[in-house]
Scaffold this active site. Structure first.
Site, PDB file in Angstrom:
ATOM      1  N   ASN A 111       0.860  -1.193   0.000  1.00 16.53           N
ATOM      2  CA  ASN A 111       0.000   0.000   0.000  1.00 16.53           C
ATOM      3  C   ASN A 111       0.897   1.244   0.000  1.00 16.53           C
ATOM      4  O   ASN A 111       1.734   1.415   0.894  1.00 16.53           O
ATOM      5  CB  ASN A 111      -0.893  -0.044   1.251  1.00 16.53           C
ATOM      6  CG  ASN A 111      -1.812   1.147   1.349  1.00 16.53           C
ATOM      7  OD1 ASN A 111      -1.392   2.275   1.143  1.00 16.53           O
ATOM      8  ND2 ASN A 111      -3.061   0.910   1.686  1.00 16.53           N
TER       9      ASN A 111
ATOM     10  N   HIS B 172       0.993   6.240   1.881  1.00 16.57           N
ATOM     11  CA  HIS B 172       1.737   7.195   2.707  1.00 16.57           C
ATOM     12  C   HIS B 172       2.949   7.797   2.002  1.00 16.57           C
ATOM     13  O   HIS B 172       3.554   8.731   2.528  1.00 16.57           O
ATOM     14  CB  HIS B 172       2.037   6.585   4.070  1.00 16.57           C
ATOM     15  CG  HIS B 172       0.747   6.325   4.805  1.00 16.57           C
ATOM     16  ND1 HIS B 172      -0.166   7.334   5.037  1.00 16.57           N
ATOM     17  CD2 HIS B 172       0.166   5.183   5.250  1.00 16.57           C
ATOM     18  CE1 HIS B 172      -1.232   6.824   5.630  1.00 16.57           C
ATOM     19  NE2 HIS B 172      -1.057   5.517   5.763  1.00 16.57           N
TER      20      HIS B 172
ATOM     21  N   HIS C 277      -5.581   3.674  -1.683  1.00 16.34           N
ATOM     22  CA  HIS C 277      -6.902   4.057  -1.158  1.00 16.34           C
ATOM     23  C   HIS C 277      -7.175   5.506  -1.544  1.00 16.34           C
ATOM     24  O   HIS C 277      -6.524   6.422  -1.042  1.00 16.34           O
ATOM     25  CB  HIS C 277      -6.877   3.887   0.368  1.00 16.34           C
ATOM     26  CG  HIS C 277      -8.191   4.176   1.051  1.00 16.34           C
ATOM     27  ND1 HIS C 277      -8.350   4.038   2.406  1.00 16.34           N
ATOM     28  CD2 HIS C 277      -9.395   4.575   0.574  1.00 16.34           C
ATOM     29  CE1 HIS C 277      -9.603   4.355   2.735  1.00 16.34           C
ATOM     30  NE2 HIS C 277     -10.246   4.688   1.639  1.00 16.34           N
TER      31      HIS C 277
ATOM     32  N   ARG D 118      -9.230   8.220  -0.840  1.00 15.02           N
ATOM     33  CA  ARG D 118     -10.223   8.612   0.176  1.00 15.02           C
ATOM     34  C   ARG D 118     -11.084   9.747  -0.353  1.00 15.02           C
ATOM     35  O   ARG D 118     -10.652  10.528  -1.205  1.00 15.02           O
ATOM     36  CB  ARG D 118      -9.522   9.031   1.472  1.00 15.02           C
ATOM     37  CG  ARG D 118      -8.825   7.882   2.176  1.00 15.02           C
ATOM     38  CD  ARG D 118      -8.279   8.316   3.524  1.00 15.02           C
ATOM     39  NE  ARG D 118      -9.326   8.417   4.513  1.00 15.02           N
ATOM     40  CZ  ARG D 118      -9.554   7.525   5.480  1.00 15.02           C
ATOM     41  NH1 ARG D 118      -8.778   6.468   5.626  1.00 15.02           N
ATOM     42  NH2 ARG D 118     -10.548   7.703   6.325  1.00 15.02           N
TER      43      ARG D 118
ATOM     44  N   ARG E 277      -6.888  12.914   1.059  1.00 13.03           N
ATOM     45  CA  ARG E 277      -5.814  13.361   1.957  1.00 13.03           C
ATOM     46  C   ARG E 277      -4.452  12.782   1.573  1.00 13.03           C
ATOM     47  O   ARG E 277      -3.431  13.322   1.928  1.00 13.03           O
ATOM     48  CB  ARG E 277      -6.141  13.026   3.408  1.00 13.03           C
ATOM     49  CG  ARG E 277      -6.081  11.549   3.716  1.00 13.03           C
ATOM     50  CD  ARG E 277      -6.281  11.282   5.175  1.00 13.03           C
ATOM     51  NE  ARG E 277      -7.656  11.493   5.575  1.00 13.03           N
ATOM     52  CZ  ARG E 277      -8.193  10.913   6.663  1.00 13.03           C
ATOM     53  NH1 ARG E 277      -7.453  10.151   7.439  1.00 13.03           N
ATOM     54  NH2 ARG E 277      -9.458  11.108   6.955  1.00 13.03           N
TER      55      ARG E 277
ATOM     56  N   GLU F 271      -8.639   0.622  -3.171  1.00 10.02           N
ATOM     57  CA  GLU F 271      -9.443   0.688  -1.939  1.00 10.02           C
ATOM     58  C   GLU F 271     -10.372   1.868  -2.007  1.00 10.02           C
ATOM     59  O   GLU F 271      -9.941   2.982  -2.342  1.00 10.02           O
ATOM     60  CB  GLU F 271      -8.528   0.888  -0.737  1.00 10.02           C
ATOM     61  CG  GLU F 271      -8.074  -0.388  -0.104  1.00 10.02           C
ATOM     62  CD  GLU F 271      -7.333  -0.095   1.183  1.00 10.02           C
ATOM     63  OE1 GLU F 271      -7.718   0.821   1.928  1.00 10.02           O
ATOM     64  OE2 GLU F 271      -6.341  -0.766   1.416  1.00 10.02           O
TER      65      GLU F 271
ATOM     66  N   THR G 214      -8.260   3.615   8.539  1.00 10.98           N
ATOM     67  CA  THR G 214      -9.497   2.826   8.521  1.00 10.98           C
ATOM     68  C   THR G 214      -9.624   2.083   9.851  1.00 10.98           C
ATOM     69  O   THR G 214      -8.903   1.129  10.102  1.00 10.98           O
ATOM     70  CB  THR G 214      -9.476   1.845   7.329  1.00 10.98           C
ATOM     71  OG1 THR G 214      -9.030   2.563   6.183  1.00 10.98           O
ATOM     72  CG2 THR G 214     -10.852   1.277   7.074  1.00 10.98           C
TER      73      THR G 214
ATOM     74  N   GLU H  52     -11.175  -9.227   3.285  1.00 13.07           N
ATOM     75  CA  GLU H  52      -9.911  -8.878   3.927  1.00 13.07           C
ATOM     76  C   GLU H  52     -10.210  -8.659   5.400  1.00 13.07           C
ATOM     77  O   GLU H  52     -11.071  -7.849   5.750  1.00 13.07           O
ATOM     78  CB  GLU H  52      -9.297  -7.617   3.294  1.00 13.07           C
ATOM     79  CG  GLU H  52      -7.971  -7.252   3.971  1.00 13.07           C
ATOM     80  CD  GLU H  52      -7.117  -6.273   3.176  1.00 13.07           C
ATOM     81  OE1 GLU H  52      -7.182  -6.275   1.923  1.00 13.07           O
ATOM     82  OE2 GLU H  52      -6.376  -5.508   3.825  1.00 13.07           O
TER      83      GLU H  52
ATOM     84  N   HIS I 247      -3.708  -4.399   7.690  1.00 15.42           N
ATOM     85  CA  HIS I 247      -3.749  -3.261   8.614  1.00 15.42           C
ATOM     86  C   HIS I 247      -2.767  -3.417   9.773  1.00 15.42           C
ATOM     87  O   HIS I 247      -2.916  -4.304  10.606  1.00 15.42           O
ATOM     88  CB  HIS I 247      -5.139  -2.991   9.185  1.00 15.42           C
ATOM     89  CG  HIS I 247      -5.302  -1.541   9.527  1.00 15.42           C
ATOM     90  ND1 HIS I 247      -5.829  -0.615   8.651  1.00 15.42           N
ATOM     91  CD2 HIS I 247      -4.934  -0.841  10.607  1.00 15.42           C
ATOM     92  CE1 HIS I 247      -5.795   0.579   9.202  1.00 15.42           C
ATOM     93  NE2 HIS I 247      -5.243   0.470  10.391  1.00 15.42           N
TER      94      HIS I 247
HETATM   95  N1  PXP Z   1      -5.825  -3.108   4.058  1.00 20.47           N
HETATM   96  C1  PXP Z   1      -6.807  -2.187   4.141  1.00 20.47           C
HETATM   97  C2  PXP Z   1      -8.167  -2.568   3.690  1.00 20.47           C
HETATM   98  C3  PXP Z   1      -6.525  -0.877   4.593  1.00 20.47           C
HETATM   99  O1  PXP Z   1      -7.519   0.034   4.672  1.00 20.47           O
HETATM  100  C4  PXP Z   1      -5.205  -0.544   4.940  1.00 20.47           C
HETATM  101  C5  PXP Z   1      -4.885   0.841   5.398  1.00 20.47           C
HETATM  102  O2  PXP Z   1      -5.163   1.748   4.409  1.00 20.47           O
HETATM  103  C6  PXP Z   1      -4.221  -1.537   4.821  1.00 20.47           C
HETATM  104  C7  PXP Z   1      -4.560  -2.811   4.407  1.00 20.47           C
HETATM  105  C8  PXP Z   1      -2.782  -1.259   5.117  1.00 20.47           C
HETATM  106  O3  PXP Z   1      -2.630  -0.942   6.464  1.00 20.47           O
HETATM  107  P1  PXP Z   1      -1.247  -0.370   6.954  1.00 20.47           P
HETATM  108  O4  PXP Z   1      -0.983   0.873   6.194  1.00 20.47           O
HETATM  109  O5  PXP Z   1      -1.485  -0.142   8.407  1.00 20.47           O
HETATM  110  O6  PXP Z   1      -0.212  -1.437   6.694  1.00 20.47           O
END
Ligand code: PXP
Length: 248
Positions: A11, A14, A47, A49, A53, A74, A105, A155, A198
């Site tokens: 992901n 960030h 994602h 959003r 952001r 996402e 999330t 998930e 997550h």
């Molecule tokens: N899976 C989903 C569905 C998420 O919403 C997120 C966070 O955006 C992640 C995985 C990844 O989580 P993290 O950034 O904490 O590793």
């Protein structure tokens, strides 16, 4: 039943968070995604959003145009996001709950409480060829509802498990892992493919990666943070190594 290779979805949200802190063009999340691909990511997760952001619409355009790896888009279950997804038709969509005031999330989708709305919401996405996943708590009621509405993938939200690791609350960690384990096993009896995501880190990834029913992990925040110290490629390669070691 045999299960395939455990996939790693990276992901890149960030990277966009850091870019947006200055409002310019760098660091570029698409460049990060291409590097992640080379470093062993099986897919890229982003994602978009509602408040934009981190990831913005142009990032999705860039990812769709340049990625070879599958994109897992996402999105919240809104009309706007559905039309963006239908325009791009990414490999996968993951429907997540979204609240403006949350930092990330925070919980899973209440599928059981919104079965008919979600069933009609995901149908056009599935018809367009997107693999639909629902981000839910490790809760059998939610899993059963996901199966009833015809989602092929769930998930499981690993947040409580990951937090317990960070807080060194080992009893909570063990009970959360047991919940994920039991829920994953139950989901496969209903024919669902199971992903987990997550908050996962080098410390917490192993026990989840070892679960044979889990087919994909989606990991972002920790990897982007670790990239500051090791570089993104080596940070991802180490996660891949730990996942493979736990799986073996
Ligand atoms: N899976 C989903 C569905 C998420 O919403 C997120 C966070 O955006 C992640 C995985 C990844 O989580 P993290 O950034 O904490 O590793």
């Amino acid at each position: 039943m045999t299960y395939g290779k455990l996939r790693l979805g990276v992901n890149i949200d960030h990277v966009a968070t850091v870019r947006n802190a200055r409002g310019g063009a760098v660091p570029d999340p698409v460049r990060a995604a291409l590097l992640a691909e080379q470093a062993g990511a099986d897919g890229i997760t982003a994602h978009l959003r509602e408040d934009r952001r981190h990831i913005v619409d142009a990032d999705i355009d860039g990812l769709m145009a340049q990625l070879k790896a599958p994109l897992n888009f996402e999105m919240a279950a809104t009309a706007e996001m559905q039309s963006i997804a239908l325009r791009h038709q990414p490999h996968a969509v993951c429907i997540v709950p979204e609240k403006r005031e949350e930092r990330t999330t925070e919980g899973g989708l209440d599928v059981a409480g919104h079965e008919s709305q979600l069933a009609s919401y995901i149908r056009p996405l599935a018809d367009a060829g997107c693999r639909v996943s629902l981000f839910i708590a490790a809760d059998q009621q939610q899993v059963a509802a996901a199966a009833r509405i015809g989602a092929p993938v769930i998930e499981l939200h690993a947040g409580a498990y990951a937090d317990a690791w960070a807080q060194e609350r080992w009893d909570v960690r063990d009970s959360e892992l047991a919940r994920i384990t039991d829920t994953a096993a139950y989901a496969t009896t209903l024919g669902l493919e199971v992903h987990v995501g997550h908050g996962l880190t080098y410390d917490s990834v192993g026990p989840v990666a070892a679960l044979p029913q889990v087919m994909e992990l989606n990991i972002g925040h920790f990897l982007i943070g670790e990239a500051i110290f090791r570089g993104l490629g080596p940070a991802i390669a180490e996660m891949r190594r730990l996942m493979d070691a736990a799986r073996a």
